[in-house]
Scaffold this active site. Structure first.
Site, PDB file in Angstrom:
ATOM      1  N   ASP A  14      18.825  26.827  -7.260  1.00 40.48           N
ATOM      2  CA  ASP A  14      20.474  26.666  -7.314  1.00 40.48           C
ATOM      3  C   ASP A  14      21.075  26.597  -8.641  1.00 40.48           C
ATOM      4  O   ASP A  14      21.837  25.413  -8.912  1.00 40.48           O
ATOM      5  CB  ASP A  14      20.901  25.557  -6.284  1.00 40.48           C
ATOM      6  CG  ASP A  14      20.244  25.587  -4.916  1.00 40.48           C
ATOM      7  OD1 ASP A  14      20.014  26.757  -4.227  1.00 40.48           O
ATOM      8  OD2 ASP A  14      19.688  24.682  -4.490  1.00 40.48           O
ATOM      9  N   GLU A 187      27.773  30.119   1.500  1.00 35.98           N
ATOM     10  CA  GLU A 187      27.519  28.739   0.860  1.00 35.98           C
ATOM     11  C   GLU A 187      27.605  28.953  -0.657  1.00 35.98           C
ATOM     12  O   GLU A 187      27.746  29.820  -1.143  1.00 35.98           O
ATOM     13  CB  GLU A 187      26.247  28.140   1.274  1.00 35.98           C
ATOM     14  CG  GLU A 187      25.098  28.883   0.872  1.00 35.98           C
ATOM     15  CD  GLU A 187      23.643  28.351   1.593  1.00 35.98           C
ATOM     16  OE1 GLU A 187      23.789  27.242   1.899  1.00 35.98           O
ATOM     17  OE2 GLU A 187      22.622  29.056   1.773  1.00 35.98           O
TER      18      GLU A 187
END
Length: 542
Positions: A14, A187
């Site tokens: 991420d 997301e």
């Protein structure tokens, strides 16, 4: 100069990437591992050096009792108004209908700290990022979680204005700006203003083989105003199963001083057993989700695309104006003699910082005080570091004098509380002596491999040396009584048990990667101490 992917190997998921002046910064998720949020810096996008973690205090992050793969999800790093801003979530519930989380904000004038105490933002959803608009206004952009069983749980991307004067959100401004594509699971949003248009980059498809990154844009920040790119998916390996890099998506965009564009995303590198298909199963990612960087260009009508195609490339041209820093990240090999009074860079603990309850370090030894088992989510004395290569040797010396079988200390290969193994010294009451045992926990199916064949430790041996040899698909444990002459313990374990993909078969939190570590356990509650000396980690050369 070339960028060779992945630029950060072994559990660097991420990525949030920014540039300040001529320096690039990366922030990565750390989940239940402490310290929270991994930071790196670079001058050329190819070579990265670690920085102090911004969440180093329990007052900023207390994950005691958090489920595995809970904790810090998808931090967002930004720079505005002369300071760094970091948004992060602490996720308390991983499986089931709910994803209880709290989003926090910390700031610092210097990337190296000190970082502030956290400001509580909200709990609307995870993967929150802070967007600084050109007019000075700020907005929190986040995935929105819907627990109701008759709705899709990923309920679009929410935008909420943030008041800098009060350091609080304005809940009345909350609005959904985009629902994502029909792939769902939208997301990881990051918002940018480029040429008077707002560009929204989001991940979709889940962080597995169907993972992808998509782009939408709008002239305003009004509700439901964003339209998806006709070139979507922007980045994916769903249809490139034989590519070296897999699972790419979920990341951040950056421009260079010279006007080039790059995108950092998570990626994974699967391996296969010889008798397995390369497409089903697609493989086992023991190094977890790593960080790759791809070059980006733009169409005439203003849509971004990945140079070389949406599957990305293993080797990418570095920026023309890059300041080469070849001294950074030269070797990942480590020898730690534990001389310093604090843990060195790269060492991690679970859920809370290393403290006196776990033990102490310095003067040539890491002393761990035995606490709970390696399944424990609350009190655990484990110090570990990432696997960063498919092949390596790691060894350590252990001084330990257990008096019962509940006292154990040794060398572990660890994914989470459900999946781990170790070689350890313990007490065998039948033989009345210390022994070396190897055990594995496979989704709480616990196996002691040596049992009656556990290796007795001679009374005059002060230090028991333990070693693990990881060889991509399998790994083993060895022992030595002098640190020079090694003997195999006769157990070969399947490394896939320590992979995201194996854990995902039965548990919803599969977001980290394998670690090698040092642990002490005392289930009798008498705080038996173990001393660890001369830890060594050496990666194999190709």
């Amino acid at each position: 100069m070339k960028i060779e992917n992945p630029v950060l190997t072994g559990f660097h998921a991420d990525p949030s990437m920014i540039r300040v002046g001529d320096t690039y910064y990366l922030a990565n998720s750390t989940f239940e591992w402490f310290p929270g949020v991994r930071l790196h810096e670079s001058k050329d996008l190819a070579h990265w050096s670690p920085l102090p973690s911004p969440l180093s205090r329990r007052s900023q992050l207390d994950m005691r009792g958090n489920a595995s793969s809970g904790g810090v999800w998808a931090p967002d790093l930004s720079y505005a108004d002369g300071r760094f801003w970091l948004v992060y979530a602490d996720v308390k519930v991983v499986n089931g209908a709910f994803k209880d989380c709290v989003n926090y904000l910390v700031t610092a004038d210097d990337i190296r700290g000190p970082w502030s105490e956290p400001v509580r933002l909200n709990g609307v959803g995870f993967d929150a990022s802070l967007f600084h608009d050109a007019d000075g206004r700020k907005y929190l952009v986040q995935q929105t979680w819907d627990f109701r069983e008759y709705h899709h749980p990923f309920n679009g991307i929410t935008l909420t204005e943030f008041d800098v004067d009060t350091m609080r959100l304005k809940p009345e401004t909350e609005r959904t700006i985009w629902e994502g594509t029909d792939v769902k699971l939208v997301e990881g949003p990051h918002l940018y203003r480029i040429n008077d248009l707002y560009y929204l980059f989001c991940a979709e498809g889940g962080t597995v083989w169907t993972h992808q990154e998509v782009v939408a844009r709008s002239a305003t920040l009004d509700a439901h105003s964003f339209e998806g790119s006709p070139l979507n998916p922007f980045l994916t390996n769903f249809d490139t199963p034989r590519s070296y890099l897999q699972k790419q998506g979920h990341g951040a965009l950056v421009s260079t001083p010279g006007g080039e564009w790059y995108y950092a995303s998570l990626c994974a590198r699967p391996w296969h057993h010889a008798n397995e298909s390369v497409t089903d199963p697609r493989g086992w990612c023991t190094l977890g989700r790593e960080t790759s960087i791809q070059k980006v260009d733009w169409t005439e009508d203003g849509w971004p695309y990945i140079v070389g195609g949406h599957g990305g490339e293993r080797v990418v041209d570095a920026p023309a104006d890059a300041i080469e820093d070849a001294d950074a990240q030269v070797s990942r090999d480590v020898h730690d003699d534990f001389a310093a009074p604090e843990l060195g860079d790269g060492w991690c603990t679970l859920r809370v910082p290393f403290d006196g309850r776990m033990g102490h370090v310095g003067d040539g030894a890491l002393t761990l005080r035995g606490q709970g088992s390696l399944c424990n989510l609350f009190d655990l004395s484990l110090v570990a570091r990432r696997w960063q290569a498919f092949g390596f040797d790691a060894s350590v010396g252990v001084r330990f004098d257990p008096v019962n079988y509940r006292q154990m200390a040794g060398l572990t290969n660890y994914y989470n509380d459900l999946c781990w193994s170790w070689a350890f010294v313990t007490w065998d009451e039948r033989r009345g002596c210390r022994v070396i045992e190897v055990a594995q926990n496979d989704f709480n199916d616990y196996t002691s491999f040596l049992r009656d064949d556990a290796v007795p430790v001679p009374d005059d041996v002060d230090i028991v040396w333990l070693r693990t040899r990881v060889r991509t698909q399998t790994y083993t444990y060895d022992y030595s009584f002098d640190g020079e002459h090694w003997h195999g313990l006769g157990v070969e374990l399947d490394a896939k048990v320590l992979s995201d993909d194996y854990v995902n078969q039965r548990y919803g939190g599969f977001f980290t990667g394998a670690f090698v570590g040092l642990a002490a356990v005392d289930l009798s509650g008498y705080d038996a101490e173990a001393q660890f000396v001369d830890f060594d980690y050496r990666e194999l050369t190709d």
